[in-house]
Motif scaffolding. Structure first.
Motif, short mmCIF file in Angstrom:
data_model
loop_
_atom_site.label_atom_id
_atom_site.label_comp_id
_atom_site.label_asym_id
_atom_site.label_seq_id
_atom_site.Cartn_x
_atom_site.Cartn_y
_atom_site.Cartn_z
N GLY A 176 0.82 -1.18 -0.01
CA GLY A 176 0.07 0.04 0.03
C GLY A 176 0.92 1.30 -0.04
N LEU A 177 0.29 2.26 -0.51
CA LEU A 177 1.18 3.58 -0.46
C LEU A 177 -0.25 4.74 -0.37
N LYS A 178 0.06 5.63 0.60
CA LYS A 178 -0.88 6.90 0.63
C LYS A 178 0.03 8.10 -0.02
N TYR A 179 -0.70 9.05 -0.64
CA TYR A 179 -0.20 10.34 -1.00
C TYR A 179 -0.93 11.40 -0.84
N LYS A 180 -0.69 12.69 -0.90
CA LYS A 180 -1.08 13.95 -1.03
C LYS A 180 -0.72 14.87 -1.82
N GLU A 181 -1.49 15.08 -3.14
CA GLU A 181 -0.78 16.31 -3.96
C GLU A 181 -1.10 17.52 -3.59
N LEU A 182 -0.41 18.45 -3.57
CA LEU A 182 -0.69 19.91 -3.17
C LEU A 182 -0.17 20.78 -4.11
N ASN A 183 -1.03 21.24 -5.04
CA ASN A 183 -0.69 22.37 -5.99
C ASN A 183 0.04 21.74 -7.31
N LEU A 184 -0.10 20.54 -7.39
CA LEU A 184 0.23 19.80 -8.62
C LEU A 184 -0.57 20.27 -9.87
N LYS A 185 -0.18 20.40 -10.82
CA LYS A 185 -0.95 20.87 -12.20
C LYS A 185 -0.67 20.10 -13.37
N GLY A 186 0.46 19.10 -13.14
CA GLY A 186 0.68 18.37 -14.40
C GLY A 186 -0.02 17.01 -14.52
N ASN A 187 0.58 15.84 -15.16
CA ASN A 187 -0.08 14.55 -15.19
C ASN A 187 0.23 13.60 -14.47
N LYS A 188 -0.62 12.62 -14.09
CA LYS A 188 -0.36 11.39 -13.19
C LYS A 188 -0.88 10.17 -14.10
N LYS A 189 0.17 9.24 -14.03
CA LYS A 189 -0.25 7.97 -14.84
C LYS A 189 0.24 6.85 -13.69
N GLU A 190 -0.76 5.85 -13.60
CA GLU A 190 -0.93 4.89 -12.58
C GLU A 190 -1.13 3.53 -13.43
N GLU A 191 -0.35 2.53 -13.04
CA GLU A 191 -0.57 1.20 -14.01
C GLU A 191 0.11 0.14 -12.69
N GLU A 192 -0.59 -1.12 -12.97
CA GLU A 192 -0.12 -2.16 -12.19
C GLU A 192 0.27 -3.35 -12.83
#
Length: 624
Positions: A176-192
């Protein structure tokens, strides 16, 4: 072909350097370097991780050399695995410097408050005589624990333009992983794939930040594991309760007191029934007999010394002293809770919606039927129940067996915690010089500052403090005393001093002018958003002085602000009383606070005029 490629390379990199001039003109923010960077954070099944960084920095001015400085930290949990550096002259295309791991310097890392630790760092400093240069850096560090995950800040330096920045996190899905994005305006890509999750965040064309950039607007990414381990201690922090339970287990069994010391503790509270009095007695014993020494050894600085070792050596860090205090209270049948906090006088609160390691300090909570008694066990000055600005108004994690919870420390933002009272007797001579005797009482937050003056400054420094903080400039302190008069958990200090002041009033041929002497309010008075201030003066006037005109009177009454200034003559004594009461709304910004201060100071900036009858009679026609 080689020449053609080299020419294209030089043109593209010089274009980056020239781009900084264009951006500078557009945004008026000096650009010292241009960054492109890719980071890969790989978490492993055994709770370890590796962190690889590949960056290119085009340094366009001497100030940008600091952006190319590399510092890689290591200790018993973390190791530096790789470092490669290459510096190119972008004008000629020649390589002017190469470095590897063996070329890095090595130094101990000492914080301003840590005495014992095992933290060190490798470093490399880039030097150059002309610009632009391109610095290519590859580094990799490894950690034995995923408990401390790095945060990602796409813009790491002021005056640095970022063309592209990316972070890829790869982790076993089951952990598992937790995260918090603050003021990010770019791209996010997720895969498993095959039980491994990969997430990539990408940002492009981020403008250079000026030094007054609001940190709340800084783009950043906070990371935290769900399942983690530190040394042989594993846990889950899908919730705050899970992290609290792990911390409790980490310290389990380390609160056992030596029998002779336990007997001493019990003797200290024999015949005392009031819970607060018991806490106060034991807390004051801790303050008088054990000193604070910051220690960051062992498993990440998270496990406390044993209570027996603190007793043996008569010192401990925040963890050790708090653990000892908890053990002493346990011996006296008073339950208490070891509590994690992110401390610092100007520190921001934690991200309450991201259960994770966000703490750097430990305090103690003593539950009662009304409200908790908070103990700052590293202080030898504060009264039991008062934390001060180091940990006030913060979300904290209270730990207990099997779990715990978030709560908040007191804010100390009401009048009783922010009050100053002053009584002064002034004797004026015919030339306007004054002898002054002043007695002041400071309550709450203001008292805590005077406690610091008393406990940490020598006599010369204390006199300098009094001279600098006098309501009228030029005070020469002859004698003074500082006494502590705490009222339970409310800090109270009493300050008294005698002094001389030349030209307390200004003299002309026929008049005496009593210049403003009440003292102006400054930003420090509003630090805690509340203030009650009462100033009283009894001024003995020369026999020949008579009031010229009406005495000033000021009354202010509006939302969140009340103020009154009254003056009266009784024989040859001028009595003055000013009372202020204000509560600053939390939404008021710095400029609005400054304007409020100007308004208050202007309203009470009053001058009193006197006729000097001796001078008047000597120059009147009847006497010519």
């Amino acid at each position: 072909m080689f020449k053609l490629l080299l020419g294209i390379f030089l043109i593209s990199n010089l274009a980056l350097a020239q781009e900084s001039d264009t951006v500078l003109k557009a945004e008026e923010v000096p650009i010292h370097s241009i960054l492109s960077e890719a980071q890969i954070l790989t978490l492993h099944e055994d709770f370890t991780y590796s962190h690889h960084v590949d960056r290119k920095i085009v340094v366009v001015s001497p100030e940008g050399l600091d952006h190319a400085f590399t510092r890689l930290f290591y200790d018993k949990l973390n190791s530096v695995e790789e470092f490669e550096l290459e510096v190119r002259d972008l004008t000629s295309g020649k390589t002017i410097k190469k470095a590897r791991l063996k070329d890095m310097g090595d130094a101990a890392y000492y914080s301003t408050s840590t005495i014992f630790d095992d933290n060190r760092y490798k470093y490399f400093e880039v030097a150059a005589a002309k610009f632009p240069i391109e610095v290519s850096i590859k580094s990799q560090v490894s950690s034995k624990s995923n408990f401390f995950l790095p945060r990602w800040t796409p813009v790491p330096n002021f005056n640095q333009k970022v063309t592209e920045a990316s972070l890829t996190v790869k982790y076993p899905t089951r952990l598992g992983l937790k995260y918090k994005e603050l003021n990010l305006k770019g791209n996010k890509k997720e895969e498993e794939l095959a039980g491994v999750t990969s997430i990539t965040w990408s940002e492009r064309d981020l403008a250079a930040q000026p030094r007054d950039f609001d940190s709340d607007e800084d783009p950043r990414l906070l990371l935290a594991p769900v399942k983690f381990a530190l040394d042989q201690y594993s846990g889950e922090m899908g919730s705050w309760s899970g992290l609290a339970a792990w911390q409790f287990e980490l310290n389990q069994g380390r609160d056992v007191l030596p029998e002779d010391f336990k007997e001493k503790v019990l003797q200290l509270v024999v015949g005392v029934d009031d819970p607060y009095e018991k806490v106060k007695i034991l807390y004051e014993y801790l303050q008088k007999n054990f000193r604070y020494v910051s220690i960051q050894l062992g498993i990440g600085g998270w496990q406390t010394m044993t209570a027996a070792d603190v007793v043996k050596y008569s010192y401990g860090d925040c963890k050790g002293l708090t653990n000892l205090m908890k053990a002493m209270l346990d011996a006296a049948d008073i339950p208490s809770n070891y509590t994690l906090v992110f401390a610092g006088s100007d520190a921001e609160d934690i991200e309450v919606d991201l259960p994770s390691n966000q703490f750097n300090h430990v305090i103690l909570q003593v539950p009662t039927s009304s409200h908790p008694i908070w103990l700052e066990c590293t202080s030898n000055l504060l009264p039991a129940g008062y934390l001060g600005d180091f940990t006030k108004n913060r979300h904290v994690l209270v730990t207990s067996k099997g779990g715990g919870n978030l709560t908040k420390t007191p804010s100390y933002d009401t009048e009783e915690w922010n009050e100053i009272r002053s009584q002064s007797k002034v004797i004026l001579d015919d030339r306007g010089n004054a002898k002054i005797n002043t007695e002041q009482q400071f309550f709450g937050n203001f008292a805590a500052y005077i406690l610091y003056v008393k406990g940490n400054l020598d006599e010369r420094q204390q006199r300098d403090f009094l001279n600098r903080n006098s309501s009228v400039s030029g005070l020469i302190v002859q004698d003074y005393r500082i006494e502590v008069a705490n009222q339970d958990s409310l800090p109270v200090t009493e300050l008294a001093f005698d002094g001389l002041l030349q030209k307390f009033s200004q003299m002309t041929a026929k008049r005496a002018i009593l210049r403003p002497f009440l003292g102006k309010l400054g930003p420090s008075h509003l630090t805690n958003k509340s203030l009650k201030k009462v100033d009283e003066y009894e001024i003995e006037l020369p026999a020949a002085w008579k009031v010229d005109g009406d005495l000033p009177r000021v009354s202010l009454e509006e939302e969140n602000l009340k103020g009154l200034l009254e003056m009266a003559i009784e024989g040859k004594t001028l009595r003055v009383r000013r009372e202020l009461s204000l509560k600053i709304p939390t939404e008021l910004d710095k400029e609005e606070e400054a304007e409020l201060l100007r308004k208050i100071n202007t309203a009470f900036d009053r001058t009193v005029f006197f006729v000097n009858t001796t001078t008047t009679q000597s120059t009147s026609p009847a006497n010519e």
